[in-house]
Write a protein that holds these residues in place. Structure first.
Motif, short mmCIF file in Angstrom:
data_model
loop_
_atom_site.label_atom_id
_atom_site.label_comp_id
_atom_site.label_asym_id
_atom_site.label_seq_id
_atom_site.Cartn_x
_atom_site.Cartn_y
_atom_site.Cartn_z
N SER A 136 -36.82 -6.42 31.22
CA SER A 136 -35.71 -6.91 31.83
C SER A 136 -36.28 -7.78 33.14
CB SER A 136 -34.80 -5.48 32.18
OG SER A 136 -34.21 -5.12 31.09
N SER A 137 -36.91 -6.91 33.80
CA SER A 137 -37.57 -7.69 35.26
C SER A 137 -38.21 -8.98 34.87
CB SER A 137 -38.48 -6.69 35.57
OG SER A 137 -39.20 -7.36 36.71
N ALA A 138 -38.72 -9.03 33.59
CA ALA A 138 -39.43 -10.47 33.31
C ALA A 138 -38.23 -11.50 33.02
CB ALA A 138 -40.13 -10.30 32.00
N ILE A 139 -37.17 -11.24 32.54
CA ILE A 139 -35.94 -12.03 32.35
C ILE A 139 -35.31 -12.51 33.65
CG2 ILE A 139 -33.74 -12.16 31.47
CD1 ILE A 139 -34.70 -10.38 29.11
N ARG A 140 -35.26 -11.22 34.70
CA ARG A 140 -34.67 -11.54 35.74
C ARG A 140 -35.53 -12.47 36.85
NH1 ARG A 140 -33.51 -6.07 35.47
NH2 ARG A 140 -35.44 -5.62 36.90
N LEU A 141 -36.84 -12.47 36.66
CA LEU A 141 -37.86 -13.22 37.32
C LEU A 141 -37.89 -14.83 36.84
CD1 LEU A 141 -40.93 -10.88 37.79
CD2 LEU A 141 -39.42 -11.68 39.45
N MET A 142 -37.50 -14.88 35.45
CA MET A 142 -37.29 -16.23 34.87
C MET A 142 -36.22 -16.82 35.43
SD MET A 142 -37.88 -16.46 30.68
CE MET A 142 -37.26 -15.06 30.35
N GLU A 143 -35.23 -16.34 35.66
CA GLU A 143 -33.99 -17.00 36.25
C GLU A 143 -34.44 -17.41 37.64
OE1 GLU A 143 -31.40 -17.85 34.49
OE2 GLU A 143 -32.29 -17.13 32.65
N MET A 144 -35.07 -16.50 38.35
CA MET A 144 -35.22 -16.77 39.56
C MET A 144 -36.38 -18.06 39.82
SD MET A 144 -36.02 -13.19 41.69
CE MET A 144 -35.26 -11.76 40.90
N ARG A 145 -37.25 -18.03 38.97
CA ARG A 145 -38.32 -19.19 38.71
C ARG A 145 -37.51 -20.20 38.48
NH1 ARG A 145 -41.35 -15.34 36.52
NH2 ARG A 145 -40.99 -16.10 34.50
N LYS A 146 -36.61 -20.43 37.90
CA LYS A 146 -35.82 -21.58 37.50
C LYS A 146 -35.22 -22.13 38.74
CE LYS A 146 -34.61 -20.71 32.71
NZ LYS A 146 -33.82 -20.20 31.67
N LYS A 147 -34.72 -21.37 39.56
CA LYS A 147 -34.04 -21.72 40.97
C LYS A 147 -35.16 -22.25 41.90
CE LYS A 147 -30.12 -18.62 40.55
NZ LYS A 147 -29.74 -17.30 40.98
N ILE A 148 -36.18 -21.49 41.79
CA ILE A 148 -37.28 -21.94 42.71
C ILE A 148 -37.97 -23.43 42.36
CG2 ILE A 148 -39.58 -21.41 43.55
CD1 ILE A 148 -38.94 -18.45 43.42
N GLY A 149 -37.92 -23.47 41.04
CA GLY A 149 -38.40 -25.00 40.55
C GLY A 149 -37.48 -25.95 40.87
N ALA A 150 -36.25 -25.63 40.93
CA ALA A 150 -35.20 -26.76 41.43
C ALA A 150 -35.54 -27.06 42.59
CB ALA A 150 -33.92 -26.24 41.01
N GLU A 151 -35.65 -26.09 43.54
CA GLU A 151 -35.82 -26.11 45.03
C GLU A 151 -37.32 -26.97 45.11
OE1 GLU A 151 -34.09 -25.70 47.62
OE2 GLU A 151 -32.24 -25.19 46.36
N MET A 152 -38.28 -26.80 44.45
CA MET A 152 -39.63 -27.33 44.79
C MET A 152 -39.61 -28.74 44.58
SD MET A 152 -41.35 -25.25 45.93
CE MET A 152 -43.13 -25.82 45.69
N GLU A 153 -38.69 -29.14 43.67
CA GLU A 153 -38.52 -30.52 43.17
C GLU A 153 -38.47 -31.58 44.34
OE1 GLU A 153 -38.39 -32.36 40.16
OE2 GLU A 153 -38.96 -30.36 39.03
N ALA A 154 -37.89 -31.20 45.59
CA ALA A 154 -38.17 -31.91 46.67
C ALA A 154 -39.29 -32.18 47.39
CB ALA A 154 -37.22 -31.12 47.70
#
Length: 158
Positions: A136-154
């Motif tokens: 479950s933690s791995a799944i939650r971390l996946m969702e967080m990484r998606k958000k961080i990845g979008a922020e890193m695009e800048a």
């Protein structure tokens, strides 16, 4: 073939691993993490694997030169071609064998075929309460990484 879900690598921290402050440098620890993640992912998938992500690396305590080091890697989630590997690095004086956590993180490995293309991996299904929480933690971390990845695009066009 029996799947190997976890592996522990053990070795001594050598003087060549030292940084300017007299402790093992983070780059050496990160190399050990990558080696353990590869061994774990290859053992689970039965295939060559590549690192696609290493994140949440938390350096908790320094590793002293001469320490006995254990790097434990465990599959905590599988996707179609990827494996999320939980990593703990522990170290101790080899005379006492009282290990303390020094570093932990998550590494994502992808299995690849002979042409370097992503290849399917066997599914890992958690069975114990502890494994269910890791999954479950791995799944939650996946969702967080998606958000961080979008922020890193800048930062791609600096």
């Amino acid at each position: 073939m029996e799947r190997q879900r976890a592996i522990t690598l053990r070795f001594l921290a050598e003087p060549t691993d030292v940084n300017f402050g007299g402790k093992v440098h983070g780059g050496a620890v990160m190399k050990w993490i990558d080696l353990a993640a590869y061994a774990c992912a290859a053992g689970w998938s039965g295939q060559y694997c590549i690192t696609v992500y290493a994140g949440g690396i938390r350096f908790v305590k320094p590793v002293k030169v001469g320490s006995l080091v254990e790097v434990t890697a465990k599959v905590i989630y599988t996707g179609r071609t990827s494996m999320h590997i939980g990593i703990d690095v522990q170290a101790c004086d080899p005379k006492t064998r009282e290990f303390v956590l020094t570093t932990h993180c998550i590494v994502i490995m992808v299995a690849v075929d002979d042409d370097g293309q992503p290849a399917a991996v066997p599914e890992w299904v958690p069975a114990t309460p502890a494994d269910i929480e890791l999954h479950s933690s791995a799944i939650r971390l996946m969702e967080m990484r998606k958000k961080i990845g979008a922020e890193m695009e800048a930062h791609l066009h600096l």
